[in-house]
Design an enzyme around this catalytic site. Structure first.
Site, PDB file in Angstrom:
ATOM      1  CB  SER A 134      -4.862   3.500  -1.188  1.00  0.00           C
ATOM      2  OG  SER A 134      -4.694   4.714  -1.262  1.00  0.00           O
ATOM      3  NE  ARG A 149      -8.689  -6.635   5.012  1.00  0.00           N
ATOM      4  CZ  ARG A 149      -9.429  -6.318   4.224  1.00  0.00           C
ATOM      5  NH1 ARG A 149     -10.943  -6.583   4.826  1.00  0.00           N
ATOM      6  NH2 ARG A 149      -9.471  -6.231   3.168  1.00  0.00           N
ATOM      7  CG  ASP A 187      -5.418   3.292  -4.417  1.00  0.00           C
ATOM      8  OD1 ASP A 187      -6.123   2.428  -4.474  1.00  0.00           O
ATOM      9  OD2 ASP A 187      -4.121   2.635  -3.772  1.00  0.00           O
TER      10      ASP A 187
HETATM   11  C1  BGC Z   1      -6.183  -1.635   0.191  1.00  0.00           C
HETATM   12  C2  BGC Z   1      -6.225  -1.247  -0.865  1.00  0.00           C
HETATM   13  C3  BGC Z   1      -5.813   0.323  -2.380  1.00  0.00           C
HETATM   14  C4  BGC Z   1      -4.764  -0.751  -2.674  1.00  0.00           C
HETATM   15  C5  BGC Z   1      -3.582   0.450  -3.593  1.00  0.00           C
HETATM   16  C6  BGC Z   1      -4.481  -2.238  -0.754  1.00  0.00           C
HETATM   17  O1  BGC Z   1      -3.476  -2.489   0.582  1.00  0.00           O
HETATM   18  O2  BGC Z   1      -6.595  -2.372   0.534  1.00  0.00           O
HETATM   19  O3  BGC Z   1      -7.859   0.291  -0.370  1.00  0.00           O
HETATM   20  O4  BGC Z   1      -6.144   0.618  -3.003  1.00  0.00           O
HETATM   21  O5  BGC Z   1      -3.471  -0.895  -1.242  1.00  0.00           O
HETATM   22  O6  BGC Z   1      -3.128   1.332  -3.356  1.00  0.00           O
END
Ligand code: BGC
Length: 487
Positions: A134, A149, A187
């Site tokens: 995620s 990142r 996610d």
């Molecule tokens: C991430 C996402 C993720 C979201 C929820 C963010 O910080 O960049 O990729 O889907 O958090 O978990």
């Protein structure tokens, strides 16, 4: 043989029977990426979110239901900021091993035996694993993607730019686990998939969204609107549905702050974060940050010469007849010291004396004998921060509903029809535990031009509990099928 006979012989080779047609239809449907509840099989999924690492195995029953076995560990803080990615990924592989030993030991042991004896491992003995990762990645294949990142407080330099599936697979292989990383999933995409599998009625799900430690959304877009694809060879993606799932990474919406609101507390939080200037939307919305915003807002009232939060020396206004004190080592003085669960608790306390808030201030924040007025002041701050977060969340949802042409019911559909619905799957600690979050969100949706009362009513929001795990399993299934294995 006459010419005609010859021709018939050749023609016979073109025969495509009713049985073939039906087999073809079934295969075609099962290869279309959006699940419909008929998928079956046992799959593994792991989920590296912001706070926890979950390992689960999911048995899809093929009738829109599934059973899930899972284990969850908190990710040790030092691994989030480890020197090398190996430290984090070897820890993850170890959790997968523990899970297999606990829940699928027979399978695991017999695999180890075969590995030791050097006999051939068959592909159907290997667990297909969906990896929910995620964080923002540049996805270059169903099980390939490089980390763009880190977010949510993670900071491991040497992982940036690397393929996270390969990082995990190497550590899995080092432990000789019978596991193949078959799919890489955000996610939000997992949540969208899981909601599509379980959502009631015939309406497809438009959006999967997370409002948890971080925030983000993934939605179904028409291929024709995905201009980025112009640079890609057609053969590298599947055009069959005419749609594509877009992971928006909306946590970084408006990093330049042209429309996002900012208080001095937002500004200070960002300046002291590991990634100043990015994830600016997320830093105003998601669970990881709300506690920290509140902490800073409370401190500003503690030191304010006029407001004087937690400074009650007047026993007549303090039920316990004692002076309010803040412990010198109070979490109030520590960065990230206030957890978002504290906000949920405060928001939920509607008792006349706000007793729960005062007890929690004492227990969690070392603030002894806070007055009723202190508790009320804290509640005012919490409501403002929580409400702003929910209203900002509505901005993202409304924008996607409107831009995909879903803000108006179609002429065929009438108000109240079962299919006059825009279905949204959500997950995460805020939507699940923050009292009234959806209510605040809906209030703002009604205020959006182009949605109004009618548009807001059509939006159906359903919790996709464990969505990212189930969704990752579904995608691992699709990936395995595309390769002709598994399932
Ligand atoms: C991430 C996402 C993720 C979201 C929820 C963010 O910080 O960049 O990729 O889907 O958090 O978990």
């Amino acid at each position: 043989m006459t010419l005609l006979d010859e021709a018939k012989k050749v023609a016979a080779e073109f025969e495509y029977t009713a049985e073939d047609v039906n087999r073809g239809v079934k295969a075609f449907i099962s290869q279309m990426a959006v699940p419909n509840g008929t998928e079956k099989g046992l799959y593994l999924a792991v989920d590296l979110g912001g706070t926890n690492f979950r390992v689960c195995s999911i048995q899809l029953h093929g009738n829109t239901t599934f059973s899930l076995t899972q284990s969850k560990v908190a990710i040790p803080r030092e691994l989030m900021v480890a020197k090398t990615s190996k430290e984090l990924f070897s820890f993850l592989a170890l959790q997968i091993e523990n899970f297999l030993r606990t829940h699928h030991n027979d399978h695991f042991e017999s695999h180890l035996q075969r590995h030791k004896s050097g006999s051939q491992i068959k592909s159907e003995e290997i667990f297909q694993l969906g990896f929910t990762f995620s964080f923002p990645v540049n996805q270059i294949g169903i099980n390939r993607g490089t980390l763009a990142r880190w977010t949510k407080g993670f900071d491991i330099d040497d992982a940036v730019g690397k393929d996270v599936c390969q990082l995990l697979q190497s550590e899995i292989d080092a432990l000789h686990l019978p596991v193949k990383v078959a799919a890489l999933v955000n996610d939000t995409v997992g949540t969208l998939m899981a909601r599509s599998y379980t959502s009631p009625g015939k309406t497809g799900t438009l959006l999967g969204a997370i409002f948890g430690t971080g925030t983000n959304g993934a939605y179904v877009e028409k291929l024709s609107k995905v201009t980025k694809l112009a640079d890609m060879k057609e053969s590298t993606y599947d055009k069959s549905t005419g749609n594509m799932i877009i992971n928006t990474e909306w946590g970084s919406f408006d990093n330049s702050l042209s429309v996002l609101p900012s208080t001095p507390h937002d500004t200070a939080l960002d300046a002291d974060s590991v990634n100043p200037g990015i994830q600016m939307f997320e830093k105003r919305v998601s669970g990881m940050f709300l506690g920290e915003i509140l902490r800073r807002a409370m401190l500003s009232l503690v030191s304010s010469p006029t407001a004087q939060l937690f400074q009650d020396a007047d026993s007549s206004t303090n039920d316990e007849n004692s002076t309010t004190t803040i412990a010198p080592d109070s979490a109030l003085y520590k960065q990230w010291g206030v957890d978002t669960s504290f906000l949920s608790l405060v928001q939920a306390d509607t008792s006349p004396g706000l007793g729960v808030i005062r007890q929690t201030l004492a227990r969690d924040l070392g603030v002894d004998a806070a007055s009723a007025e202190d508790a009320a002041a804290v509640k005012v701050l919490v409501e403002a921060i929580g409400r702003r977060s929910a209203r900002l969340s509505a901005v993202a949802i409304a924008a996607i509903v409107i831009s995909t042409g879903n803000s108006e019911g179609t002429a065929k559909r009438g108000e109240g029809d079962e299919d006059d619905v825009v279905d949204i799957g959500v997950d995460g600690s805020l939507v699940e535990y923050y009292p009234g979050f959806e209510g605040y969100m809906r209030e703002a949706l009604r205020e959006v031009e182009g949605l109004g009362d009618r548009g807001e009513k059509r939006i159906r929001i359903g919790i996709a509990k464990d969505g990212s795990g189930v969704g990752a399993a579904l995608i691992a299934l699709v990936a395995a099928k595309a390769e002709g294995g598994g399932g």
